[in-house]
Design a protein around this motif. Structure first.
Motif, PDB file in Angstrom:
ATOM      1  N   UNK A 203      -0.161  65.976  91.317  1.00  0.00           N
ATOM      2  CA  UNK A 203       0.615  64.983  92.056  1.00  0.00           C
ATOM      3  C   UNK A 203      -0.079  63.623  91.998  1.00  0.00           C
ATOM      4  N   UNK A 204       0.677  62.565  91.792  1.00  0.00           N
ATOM      5  CA  UNK A 204       0.070  61.223  91.793  1.00  0.00           C
ATOM      6  C   UNK A 204      -0.423  60.851  93.184  1.00  0.00           C
ATOM      7  N   UNK A 205      -1.397  59.969  93.211  1.00  0.00           N
ATOM      8  CA  UNK A 205      -1.973  59.512  94.466  1.00  0.00           C
ATOM      9  C   UNK A 205      -1.648  58.042  94.680  1.00  0.00           C
ATOM     10  N   UNK A 206      -1.664  57.635  95.936  1.00  0.00           N
ATOM     11  CA  UNK A 206      -1.343  56.245  96.280  1.00  0.00           C
ATOM     12  C   UNK A 206      -2.541  55.340  96.047  1.00  0.00           C
ATOM     13  N   UNK A 207      -2.951  55.268  94.776  1.00  0.00           N
ATOM     14  CA  UNK A 207      -4.071  54.401  94.421  1.00  0.00           C
ATOM     15  C   UNK A 207      -3.558  52.974  94.210  1.00  0.00           C
ATOM     16  N   UNK A 208      -4.509  52.045  94.145  1.00  0.00           N
ATOM     17  CA  UNK A 208      -4.131  50.649  93.936  1.00  0.00           C
ATOM     18  C   UNK A 208      -3.390  50.488  92.609  1.00  0.00           C
TER      19      UNK A 208
END
Length: 241
Positions: A203-208
């Motif tokens: 799952x993708x993460x809420x990174x910058x």
């Protein structure tokens, strides 16, 4: 006709004679045709006047057909939890229907070409540019505009975060930025990858980087990008920039 006769006629064509008043006339006599300079000018004036007075249709051009009246269509839009009935021109965009027909002017018209993102709204759980779709294409759609996200006395967390981090200057792009950022976090939560997602099996993460990539369709001409990023990260619970 011999070459000698042809040359003689050409010389006679350009010969000039003088009358008793000293006025010169161009005697054009070639293949039996004779015309003085004054007569030539008269013929030219008459020809020009004839062309100017000739009706356009005489040259085969037809009159322009009148513009047909707009074709109206009935459409039902569920906007911010309320069913709205409209009779709109079939060419009306969703953006214009929201602003001009429903008077929901929070959604802004920026470039009107789908490039700036100022008109971003949420339709059936997806963010779209309202200027790129027709109102009649959204029959019975569930539409959320900036007005439907929150009220001054009950702000959406993203609206509150934009205020907290001063994520706007002129504020013109802010409604589209907020609608888009709300859906950015929803897309990440749903596991939808972006162009910068490195591992498609997780799952993708809420990174910058993820947030910047997903918000790249929303332009802020004031350049408040760092504050916008901080506001989105605040809501996501991630590390602040």
């Amino acid at each position: 006709m011999s070459n000698h006769d042809h040359e003689a006629n050409k010389r006679h064509l350009h010969s000039a004679s003088s009358n008793s008043s000293g006025n010169h006339y161009l005697n054009i006599e070639y293949y039996g045709f004779r015309l003085t300079r004054r007569e030539l000018l008269k013929v030219g004036v008459v020809s020009a006047a004839t062309v100017a007075m000739t009706p356009t249709h005489a040259f085969g051009a037809s009159a322009n057909d009148p513009t047909p009246p707009p074709e109206l269509s009935h459409v039902t839009l569920n906007v911010n939890g309320e069913s709205r009935q409209l009779d709109v021109d079939t060419r009306t965009t969703l953006l214009d229907a929201l602003r001009e027909n429903l008077h929901l002017t929070g959604t802004k018209k920026g470039c009107d070409h789908g490039q700036c993102g100022a008109c971003t709204v949420i339709v059936d759980g997806r963010r779209i540019n309202a200027c790129l779709t027709l109102a009649v294409m959204q029959q019975n759609a569930e539409i959320t505009t900036i007005e439907g996200l929150g009220k001054p006395d009950n702000l959406h967390p993203m609206q509150a975060a934009f205020i907290k981090h001063d994520g706007f200057q002129c504020g013109y792009c802010t409604p589209g930025q907020i609608c888009s950022s709300v859906m950015v976090l929803k897309e990440i939560e749903m596991g939808i990858p972006s162009h910068v997602t490195s591992d498609l099996n997780s799952s993708p993460q809420a990174t910058a980087d993820e947030i910047r990539e997903r918000m790249s369709g929303n332009i802020c001409r004031c350049g408040a990008y760092s504050n916008i990023l901080a506001a989105i990260e605040d809501v996501a619970g991630g590390q602040k920039s």
